[in-house]
Design a protein around this motif. Structure first.
Motif, PDB file in Angstrom:
ATOM      1  N   ASP A  46       0.818  -1.214   0.000  1.00 14.65           N
ATOM      2  CA  ASP A  46       0.000   0.000   0.000  1.00 14.65           C
ATOM      3  C   ASP A  46       0.851   1.264   0.000  1.00 14.65           C
ATOM      4  O   ASP A  46       0.480   2.296   0.559  1.00 14.65           O
ATOM      5  CB  ASP A  46      -0.951   0.008   1.211  1.00 14.65           C
ATOM      6  CG  ASP A  46      -2.139   0.944   1.015  1.00 14.65           C
ATOM      7  OD1 ASP A  46      -2.461   1.242  -0.146  1.00 14.65           O
ATOM      8  OD2 ASP A  46      -2.726   1.371   2.025  1.00 14.65           O
ATOM      9  N   GLY A  47       2.007   1.162  -0.637  1.00 12.30           N
ATOM     10  CA  GLY A  47       2.863   2.333  -0.787  1.00 12.30           C
ATOM     11  C   GLY A  47       3.742   2.656   0.386  1.00 12.30           C
ATOM     12  O   GLY A  47       4.496   3.633   0.342  1.00 12.30           O
ATOM     13  N   SER A  48       3.707   1.863   1.452  1.00 11.26           N
ATOM     14  CA  SER A  48       4.489   2.195   2.653  1.00 11.26           C
ATOM     15  C   SER A  48       5.935   1.739   2.574  1.00 11.26           C
ATOM     16  O   SER A  48       6.772   2.162   3.378  1.00 11.26           O
ATOM     17  CB  SER A  48       3.830   1.586   3.896  1.00 11.26           C
ATOM     18  OG  SER A  48       3.829   0.170   3.801  1.00 11.26           O
ATOM     19  N   GLU A  73       9.823   2.505  14.365  1.00 15.36           N
ATOM     20  CA  GLU A  73       8.471   3.042  14.307  1.00 15.36           C
ATOM     21  C   GLU A  73       7.681   2.511  13.117  1.00 15.36           C
ATOM     22  O   GLU A  73       6.532   2.895  12.904  1.00 15.36           O
ATOM     23  CB  GLU A  73       8.511   4.575  14.249  1.00 15.36           C
ATOM     24  CG  GLU A  73       8.897   5.228  15.567  1.00 15.36           C
ATOM     25  CD  GLU A  73       7.945   4.865  16.695  1.00 15.36           C
ATOM     26  OE1 GLU A  73       6.719   4.875  16.478  1.00 15.36           O
ATOM     27  OE2 GLU A  73       8.429   4.554  17.798  1.00 15.36           O
ATOM     28  N   SER A  74       8.287   1.639  12.334  1.00 16.77           N
ATOM     29  CA  SER A  74       7.558   1.025  11.229  1.00 16.77           C
ATOM     30  C   SER A  74       6.380   0.231  11.784  1.00 16.77           C
ATOM     31  O   SER A  74       6.518  -0.496  12.773  1.00 16.77           O
ATOM     32  CB  SER A  74       8.477   0.070  10.460  1.00 16.77           C
ATOM     33  OG  SER A  74       7.733  -0.779   9.604  1.00 16.77           O
ATOM     34  N   PRO A  75       5.190   0.337  11.160  1.00 15.17           N
ATOM     35  CA  PRO A  75       4.014  -0.374  11.671  1.00 15.17           C
ATOM     36  C   PRO A  75       4.225  -1.875  11.817  1.00 15.17           C
ATOM     37  O   PRO A  75       3.635  -2.505  12.683  1.00 15.17           O
ATOM     38  CB  PRO A  75       2.950  -0.067  10.609  1.00 15.17           C
ATOM     39  CG  PRO A  75       3.374   1.225  10.014  1.00 15.17           C
ATOM     40  CD  PRO A  75       4.876   1.180  10.000  1.00 15.17           C
ATOM     41  N   MET A  76       5.099  -2.463  10.973  1.00 10.45           N
ATOM     42  CA  MET A  76       5.282  -3.905  11.007  1.00 10.45           C
ATOM     43  C   MET A  76       6.317  -4.360  12.015  1.00 10.45           C
ATOM     44  O   MET A  76       6.544  -5.552  12.180  1.00 10.45           O
ATOM     45  CB  MET A  76       5.665  -4.415   9.610  1.00 10.45           C
ATOM     46  CG  MET A  76       4.543  -4.287   8.600  1.00 10.45           C
ATOM     47  SD  MET A  76       4.917  -5.082   7.028  1.00 10.45           S
ATOM     48  CE  MET A  76       6.227  -4.044   6.410  1.00 10.45           C
ATOM     49  N   ILE A  77       6.947  -3.415  12.703  1.00 12.26           N
ATOM     50  CA  ILE A  77       7.974  -3.819  13.654  1.00 12.26           C
ATOM     51  C   ILE A  77       7.837  -3.158  15.012  1.00 12.26           C
ATOM     52  O   ILE A  77       8.356  -3.641  16.011  1.00 12.26           O
ATOM     53  CB  ILE A  77       9.376  -3.517  13.082  1.00 12.26           C
ATOM     54  CG1 ILE A  77      10.441  -4.327  13.821  1.00 12.26           C
ATOM     55  CG2 ILE A  77       9.693  -2.031  13.130  1.00 12.26           C
ATOM     56  CD1 ILE A  77      11.814  -4.222  13.208  1.00 12.26           C
ATOM     57  N   ALA A 188      10.679  -4.054   6.278  1.00 10.90           N
ATOM     58  CA  ALA A 188      10.476  -4.172   4.838  1.00 10.90           C
ATOM     59  C   ALA A 188       9.490  -5.255   4.439  1.00 10.90           C
ATOM     60  O   ALA A 188       8.823  -5.156   3.403  1.00 10.90           O
ATOM     61  CB  ALA A 188      11.818  -4.439   4.153  1.00 10.90           C
ATOM     62  N   ILE A 189       9.391  -6.305   5.254  1.00  9.38           N
ATOM     63  CA  ILE A 189       8.530  -7.444   4.899  1.00  9.38           C
ATOM     64  C   ILE A 189       7.518  -7.747   5.994  1.00  9.38           C
ATOM     65  O   ILE A 189       6.395  -8.172   5.718  1.00  9.38           O
ATOM     66  CB  ILE A 189       9.384  -8.711   4.611  1.00  9.38           C
ATOM     67  CG1 ILE A 189      10.410  -8.434   3.505  1.00  9.38           C
ATOM     68  CG2 ILE A 189       8.498  -9.876   4.205  1.00  9.38           C
ATOM     69  CD1 ILE A 189      11.368  -9.586   3.246  1.00  9.38           C
ATOM     70  N   ALA A 308      19.568  -2.803   2.679  1.00  5.21           N
ATOM     71  CA  ALA A 308      19.410  -2.004   3.896  1.00  5.21           C
ATOM     72  C   ALA A 308      18.052  -1.328   3.852  1.00  5.21           C
ATOM     73  O   ALA A 308      17.514  -1.056   2.773  1.00  5.21           O
ATOM     74  CB  ALA A 308      20.524  -0.966   4.002  1.00  5.21           C
ATOM     75  N   ALA A 309      17.491  -1.075   5.028  1.00  5.41           N
ATOM     76  CA  ALA A 309      16.211  -0.368   5.118  1.00  5.41           C
ATOM     77  C   ALA A 309      16.415   0.940   5.850  1.00  5.41           C
ATOM     78  O   ALA A 309      17.190   1.022   6.807  1.00  5.41           O
ATOM     79  CB  ALA A 309      15.167  -1.228   5.843  1.00  5.41           C
ATOM     80  N   ARG A 310      15.738   1.955   5.379  1.00  4.18           N
ATOM     81  CA  ARG A 310      15.746   3.261   6.022  1.00  4.18           C
ATOM     82  C   ARG A 310      14.308   3.739   6.173  1.00  4.18           C
ATOM     83  O   ARG A 310      13.419   3.308   5.449  1.00  4.18           O
ATOM     84  CB  ARG A 310      16.543   4.281   5.187  1.00  4.18           C
ATOM     85  CG  ARG A 310      18.010   3.929   4.988  1.00  4.18           C
ATOM     86  CD  ARG A 310      18.789   4.152   6.256  1.00  4.18           C
ATOM     87  NE  ARG A 310      20.228   4.018   6.063  1.00  4.18           N
ATOM     88  CZ  ARG A 310      20.916   2.912   6.321  1.00  4.18           C
ATOM     89  NH1 ARG A 310      20.275   1.820   6.742  1.00  4.18           N
ATOM     90  NH2 ARG A 310      22.229   2.886   6.157  1.00  4.18           N
ATOM     91  N   MET A 311      14.088   4.654   7.130  1.00  2.00           N
ATOM     92  CA  MET A 311      12.775   5.284   7.272  1.00  2.00           C
ATOM     93  C   MET A 311      12.921   6.763   6.938  1.00  2.00           C
ATOM     94  O   MET A 311      13.795   7.445   7.483  1.00  2.00           O
ATOM     95  CB  MET A 311      12.225   5.109   8.692  1.00  2.00           C
ATOM     96  CG  MET A 311      10.914   5.854   8.912  1.00  2.00           C
ATOM     97  SD  MET A 311      10.184   5.549  10.547  1.00  2.00           S
ATOM     98  CE  MET A 311       9.316   4.009  10.241  1.00  2.00           C
ATOM     99  N   ALA A 312      12.066   7.226   6.029  1.00  2.00           N
ATOM    100  CA  ALA A 312      12.112   8.633   5.650  1.00  2.00           C
ATOM    101  C   ALA A 312      11.652   9.497   6.823  1.00  2.00           C
ATOM    102  O   ALA A 312      10.525   9.372   7.295  1.00  2.00           O
ATOM    103  CB  ALA A 312      11.229   8.878   4.432  1.00  2.00           C
TER     104      ALA A 312
END
Length: 420
Positions: A46-48, A73-77, A188-189, A308-312
């Motif tokens: 959904d674009g996240s 703060e990612s919703p999935m973690i 990310a997943i 790698a994952a980053r949060m904007a």
């Protein structure tokens, strides 16, 4: 939304990153990564989550001041972060300023060129001992009998861990390494899409045991300081500031995993590439001086760290894609390292290549790997000695097994026969 180009959006619930967990793709992810690279940038879930694979885009993400490494703060973690104390004690790899810069300042003092060069004799001593163990057998598992013992031996020497205590760390090492992928893969997943409840519980138990061990090691070093990294971290001061005991414990746990995981994969990956490209192996045998560029090429061709994952932390535009605050941004560094826009003939393994621009194997920007020079030195020595001491080497392709890791991808098993 994009401004410069149209990036296709994949439907809710479908995430192509999940395919990296497939055993067949894990054995050779590069064709699939190339597909993602040429398709990107594009969003999923959904674009996240937004995925980037071009070299230039990945480089920008890793260097961008508004791309935060703290994905908690990612919703999935976020539900897996128990409290603020746990968050503060997280790995330096997933910290943002000012905490990241503060800890890195102290750690970097222990990885100066002079200090790293001083480990050459110790690396050679470890390699010599390992060759004595397998030289008469005519075969070996490169991972368990060479790459892993070299890498874990050096980090244990760096910490001056007693020989009779090292077996505990070896038992914990795989779970500790896999658990460090949670902040990236979780964001990310989705944590529960990657790890089972039993695994998550085991990660927690082993992390607590490791932290307790390192806390005890710190206590011993406070009473009897030495020349090791633990003593150095405890003694180093900057502008009247020192790391706290809790911070040193966290740093040791993180460095233990990072230092030997990436080096194990670099050594085994380099030897695999050479054995699959005998013309390149012949070049090294005839001209040992190419070893430095060979290791750099291995880092580009088959890097230990794949993504790698980053949060904007604020709206930004990368590669013509408009990122929103809170978006999870995934940089596929392994795809970027084989981007034809950055490297000619990128799928070829060329030990004389001098990768320019620099590969993304050790990251970029503020999070560039502190221990990169030590990892490269270990790989140069182990690979050189393997090629110069042994002959008629034959890879058993059927023996190749890859670990279940996705972020820090590497071999579990790799059998090779040889003659002295």
């Amino acid at each position: 939304m994009t401004t410069g180009q149209s990036a296709p959006e994949v439907g809710v619930g479908h995430n192509p990153l999940g395919a990296l967990m497939d055993h067949a793709i894990r054995a050779d992810p590069y064709p699939y990564l190339a597909e993602l690279r040429e398709r990107g940038p594009f969003s999923v879930l959904d674009g996240s989550v937004v995925i980037f694979g071009e070299y230039e885009h990945c480089s920008q993400i890793l260097r961008h001041r508004d791309m935060g490494s703290d994905t908690s703060e990612s919703p999935m973690i976020k539900n897996f972060v128990v409290n603020e104390e746990d968050r503060a004690a997280s790995s330096i790899f997933f910290m943002d300023p000012p905490g990241h810069g503060r800890q890195r300042k102290f750690i970097s003092k222990s990885f100066t060129p002079r200090i790293v060069s001083g480990f050459e004799s110790q690396i050679r001593k470890i390699v010599d001992g390992l060759f004595e163990d397998f030289i008469d057998k005519g075969e070996l598992d490169v991972v368990s009998e060479l790459a892993f013992p070299v890498s874990i031996g050096i980090i244990c020497d760096l910490f001056d861990i007693p020989q009779d205590e090292r077996h505990m760390l070896k038992e914990w090492s795989d779970d500790l390494a896999l658990s460090t992928e949670m902040p990236t893969l979780g964001a990310a997943i989705g944590v529960q899409n990657v790890f089972s409840v039993d695994e998550i519980n085991r990660f927690g138990s082993n992390a607590m045991a490791a932290h307790a061990y390192f806390a005890d090691l710190i206590h011993r070093r406070r009473k009897n300081p030495g020349e090791d990294l633990v003593s150095s971290l405890l003694a180093t001061e900057s502008d009247g500031d020192r790391l706290t005991r809790h911070e040193v414990t966290s740093v040791l746990s993180t460095l233990f995993v990072a230092a030997h995981e990436s080096t194990t994969n670099l050594i085994s990956g380099g030897l695999l590439a050479l054995l699959r490209n005998p013309d390149q192996l012949a070049i090294l045998r005839e001209d040992p001086s190419v070893i430095s560029t060979l290791v750099d090429e291995t880092l580009r061709y088959d890097p230990p760290v794949h993504l790698a994952a980053r949060m904007a932390k604020a709206p930004a535009t990368i590669g013509g894609y408009d990122l929103r605050e809170g978006d999870i941004v995934v940089a596929l560094m392994a795809a970027g390292n084989r981007d034809p826009r950055a490297y000619p003939d990128p799928d070829a393994y060329d030990v004389r290549r001098k990768p320019k621009p620099m590969s993304l194997a050790f990251g970029a920007g503020a999070h560039f790997c502190i221990g990169s020079s030590l990892a490269k030195l270990e790989a140069e020595i182990a690979i050189s000695e393997f090629v110069q001491r042994l002959s008629d080497m034959e890879l058993d392709e059927s023996s190749l097994e890859y670990r279940r890791h996705i972020v820090v991808r590497g071999l579990e098993r790799m059998c090779v026969s040889f003659k002295r």
